[in-house]
Design a protein around this motif. Structure first.
Motif, mmCIF file in Angstrom:
data_model
loop_
_atom_site.group_PDB
_atom_site.id
_atom_site.type_symbol
_atom_site.label_atom_id
_atom_site.label_comp_id
_atom_site.label_asym_id
_atom_site.label_seq_id
_atom_site.Cartn_x
_atom_site.Cartn_y
_atom_site.Cartn_z
ATOM 1 N N LEU A 94 29.893 50.861 35.373
ATOM 2 C CA LEU A 94 28.617 50.223 35.688
ATOM 3 C C LEU A 94 28.796 48.900 36.449
ATOM 4 O O LEU A 94 28.070 47.931 36.237
ATOM 5 N N GLY A 95 29.773 48.889 37.339
ATOM 6 C CA GLY A 95 30.003 47.715 38.160
ATOM 7 C C GLY A 95 30.822 46.635 37.494
ATOM 8 O O GLY A 95 31.104 45.598 38.108
ATOM 9 N N MET A 96 31.204 46.846 36.246
ATOM 10 C CA MET A 96 32.027 45.856 35.545
ATOM 11 C C MET A 96 33.510 46.149 35.790
ATOM 12 O O MET A 96 33.886 47.267 36.108
ATOM 13 N N SER A 97 34.331 45.121 35.622
ATOM 14 C CA SER A 97 35.761 45.253 35.863
ATOM 15 C C SER A 97 36.547 44.724 34.669
ATOM 16 O O SER A 97 36.118 43.781 33.986
ATOM 17 N N PHE A 98 37.694 45.338 34.466
ATOM 18 C CA PHE A 98 38.607 44.902 33.417
ATOM 19 C C PHE A 98 40.024 44.877 33.988
ATOM 20 O O PHE A 98 40.383 45.736 34.793
ATOM 21 N N ALA A 99 40.782 43.884 33.584
ATOM 22 C CA ALA A 99 42.168 43.759 34.033
ATOM 23 C C ALA A 99 43.081 43.892 32.825
ATOM 24 O O ALA A 99 42.956 43.141 31.856
ATOM 25 N N GLU A 100 43.972 44.867 32.903
ATOM 26 C CA GLU A 100 44.944 45.075 31.827
ATOM 27 C C GLU A 100 46.284 44.516 32.276
ATOM 28 O O GLU A 100 46.854 44.974 33.272
#
Length: 291
Positions: A250-256
């Motif tokens: 939904l347009g959100m981002s996550f960085a692992e």
């Protein structure tokens, strides 16, 4: 092939002079004369020579075949011996430097029109042109005089056409902050080489700022004086940056962020940090950093 002749002719029809210049290569796309929306190929390319004592580095803007590179190196060694007095000079070729002009073959290789020869943009005498110009600037270097130059091609960076949709906005859940932690590390890890520290951050699309000459992550170590020092970045083999995002999020981002803790890593206090750039609905961009 009539189909490819039609495709090539739609963009630019090569003249008889141009076909003779590239012969025996059949011209599929006459890229040297296509100017819309900008020039497809440069009509000038950068070359240079670096000298470090008896080491001479030839900076070439393409991929030389083995024999083409050997002829270029031998030609420069001959000049160094006969005109520069360097009996023990070392010449190396550094490619691909500053731009990319595909391949450079010998005249004989060009006649075979295999992959590398077919990708030699400037015709069968491309290598001869490099031999001539590198010889010229090498003699200038030996004589300590400036080399003559021509104007570089126009900068078309801001005119580039991209079929990749732009990053319009970076979304985030209500009440959350960019760079905040979703999943944190454990309190301690073993340095025997079998464990990996991981952190999941709320982040932004990395295409907004690819952080060239910078980093998306740092592994930092706390010294005895209470100061943090960068121990690793995303350029290290033991770290990994994984972006998760897009339509499915939904347009959100996550960085692992991953840190493979190598065997023998000095004991101490470490932290994993993440940096990024977010884009707002109004198009503004802003940096964020979690430490």
């Amino acid at each position: 092939n009539p189909f490819w002749n039609m495709v090539g002719g739609f963009l630019s029809n090569p003249s008889k002079k141009q076909m003779a210049c590239q012969s025996p290569k059949p011209i599929l796309l006459n890229t040297g004369f296509i100017r819309m929306p900008y020039a497809w190929d440069p009509n000038t390319v950068p070359i240079s020579i670096f000298q470090i004592s008896h080491l001479f580095i030839l900076n070439v803007p393409g991929e030389f075949t083995t024999m083409a590179g050997r002829r270029l190196r031998n030609a420069m060694l001959k000049i160094l011996r006969e005109e520069g007095g360097y009996d023990n000079a070392k010449v190396t070729i550094a490619g691909i430097s500053n731009t990319y002009t595909h391949y450079i073959t010998t005249f004989e290789e060009y006649q075979g029109q295999r992959y590398e020869a077919a990708s030699t943009l400037y015709g069968p005498y491309t290598l001869d042109a490099y031999l001539q110009e590198f010889g010229r600037i090498l003699r200038d270097l030996l004589s300590d005089r400036p080399s003559e130059m021509v104007p570089p091609p126009k900068d078309s960076v801001h005119k580039q056409i991209s079929l990749l949709p732009p990053v319009e906005v970076d979304a985030i859940a209500v009440g959350k902050k960019f760079g905040s932690v979703v999943e944190n590390t454990k309190d301690s890890y073993d340095n025997g080489g079998s464990e990996t520290a991981k952190v999941l951050f709320r982040s932004a699309n990395p295409r907004t700022n690819p952080r060239t000459q910078d980093t998306f992550l740092t592994v930092e170590h706390l010294d005895d004086k209470g100061k943090w020092h960068v121990y690793m970045t995303d350029a290290d083999w033991d770290t990994k940056y994984i972006w998760k995002g897009g339509v499915t999020y939904l347009g959100m981002s996550f960085a692992e962020i991953h840190w493979n803790i190598a065997q023998g890593t000095p004991q101490g206090i470490y932290r994993l940090c993440h940096a990024g750039t977010r884009r707002t609905l109004l198009g503004h961009v802003g940096e964020f950093l979690y430490q």
